[in-house]
Design a protein around this motif. Sequence first.
Motif, PDB file in Angstrom:
ATOM      1  N   ASP A   1      -4.896  -3.763  -8.862  1.00 14.02           N
ATOM      2  CA  ASP A   1      -3.715  -4.621  -9.200  1.00 14.02           C
ATOM      3  C   ASP A   1      -4.466  -5.886 -10.046  1.00 14.02           C
ATOM      4  O   ASP A   1      -3.305  -7.042  -8.902  1.00 14.02           O
TER       5      ASP A   1
ATOM      6  N   TYR B   1       2.669  -1.389 -15.927  1.00 12.91           N
ATOM      7  CA  TYR B   1       1.937  -0.581 -14.750  1.00 12.91           C
ATOM      8  C   TYR B   1       0.495  -0.444 -15.703  1.00 12.91           C
ATOM      9  O   TYR B   1       0.770  -0.354 -17.018  1.00 12.91           O
TER      10      TYR B   1
ATOM     11  N   LYS C   1      -1.168   2.860 -16.070  1.00 13.01           N
ATOM     12  CA  LYS C   1      -0.702   3.903 -16.590  1.00 13.01           C
ATOM     13  C   LYS C   1      -2.000   5.051 -16.193  1.00 13.01           C
ATOM     14  O   LYS C   1      -1.550   5.924 -16.711  1.00 13.01           O
TER      15      LYS C   1
ATOM     16  N   TRP D   1      -7.004   1.210 -17.411  1.00 11.34           N
ATOM     17  CA  TRP D   1      -7.871   0.132 -16.463  1.00 11.34           C
ATOM     18  C   TRP D   1      -8.690  -0.150 -16.926  1.00 11.34           C
ATOM     19  O   TRP D   1     -10.033   0.367 -16.813  1.00 11.34           O
TER      20      TRP D   1
ATOM     21  N   GLN E   1       0.909   1.539  -5.447  1.00 13.07           N
ATOM     22  CA  GLN E   1       0.678   2.180  -6.549  1.00 13.07           C
ATOM     23  C   GLN E   1       2.382   2.927  -7.267  1.00 13.07           C
ATOM     24  O   GLN E   1       1.626   4.300  -7.305  1.00 13.07           O
TER      25      GLN E   1
ATOM     26  N   LEU F   1       3.462   5.678  -9.409  1.00 10.78           N
ATOM     27  CA  LEU F   1       3.591   7.270  -8.477  1.00 10.78           C
ATOM     28  C   LEU F   1       4.943   7.566  -8.726  1.00 10.78           C
ATOM     29  O   LEU F   1       5.562   9.201  -9.789  1.00 10.78           O
TER      30      LEU F   1
ATOM     31  N   LEU G   1      -4.199   8.901 -11.108  1.00  9.96           N
ATOM     32  CA  LEU G   1      -4.747   7.494 -10.581  1.00  9.96           C
ATOM     33  C   LEU G   1      -6.299   7.868  -9.583  1.00  9.96           C
ATOM     34  O   LEU G   1      -6.937   7.002  -9.632  1.00  9.96           O
ATOM     35  N   ASN G   2      -6.421   9.336  -9.290  1.00  5.90           N
ATOM     36  CA  ASN G   2      -7.735   9.318  -8.923  1.00  5.90           C
ATOM     37  C   ASN G   2      -8.781   9.440 -10.267  1.00  5.90           C
ATOM     38  O   ASN G   2      -9.899   8.915  -9.385  1.00  5.90           O
TER      39      ASN G   2
ATOM     40  N   HIS H   1      -9.729   5.694  -9.843  1.00  7.39           N
ATOM     41  CA  HIS H   1     -10.094   5.421  -8.851  1.00  7.39           C
ATOM     42  C   HIS H   1     -11.295   5.980  -9.239  1.00  7.39           C
ATOM     43  O   HIS H   1     -12.881   5.454  -8.149  1.00  7.39           O
TER      44      HIS H   1
ATOM     45  N   PRO I   1       2.008   5.493  -2.502  1.00  9.24           N
ATOM     46  CA  PRO I   1       2.610   6.200  -4.012  1.00  9.24           C
ATOM     47  C   PRO I   1       4.601   5.647  -3.896  1.00  9.24           C
ATOM     48  O   PRO I   1       4.753   6.765  -5.233  1.00  9.24           O
TER      49      PRO I   1
END
Length: 190
Positions: A11, A21, A23, A28, A54, A57, A67-68, A71, A92
């Motif tokens: 980030d 954040y 989220k 993203w 992160q 979480l 989050l996955n 990524h 996390p």
Amino acid sequence: MPDRLVILDRDGVINQDSDAYIKSLDEWKPIQGSIDAIVRLSQAGYRVAIASNQSGLARGLFSLAALNAMHQRLWQLVATPGGRIEVIAFCPHGPDDGCRCRKPRTGLLEEIAYRLGADLADVPFIGDSISDIRAARAVGAAPWLVRSGKGERTLASIGDPRAGSELLGVPVYLDLDAAATALINNQGRL
């Protein structure tokens, strides 16, 4: 010559940051030039790893699935033009959880070293915060700072005697694109 390693914060370095954040996948957004920078680093023989706090979480602001998804998008954007990310390591936990992985602690960097069988001595760690600089120095890596994300705030902390000396000798670049160009052209301090 063996592949070299570079570690990136996420980030503020790769994607836009927010004090509220990041989220969701919709929030993203890559910083202009950052995906190309990762591709160029990868194609220049660098093994690219990411180390990211992160705590959203732990705060319940987003799920592991969200989050996955972020990524997965990052991996896809880098892989499509022929780049590669070797590892994404993330913490996390919240700031008060006392874990070993939350930067400026060294757990994420040690995880990357273990997973890649790498020595972290003088490995560039490109981040935007004082915690990135502290984590890099604690493992003998070479901290680099970008002005994107929280980088300008970090530079403003030079006036704070507690942080100012920590920035001495740290190369500073506009963004990841500029830092990658310097690294590929061997212009950075290694």
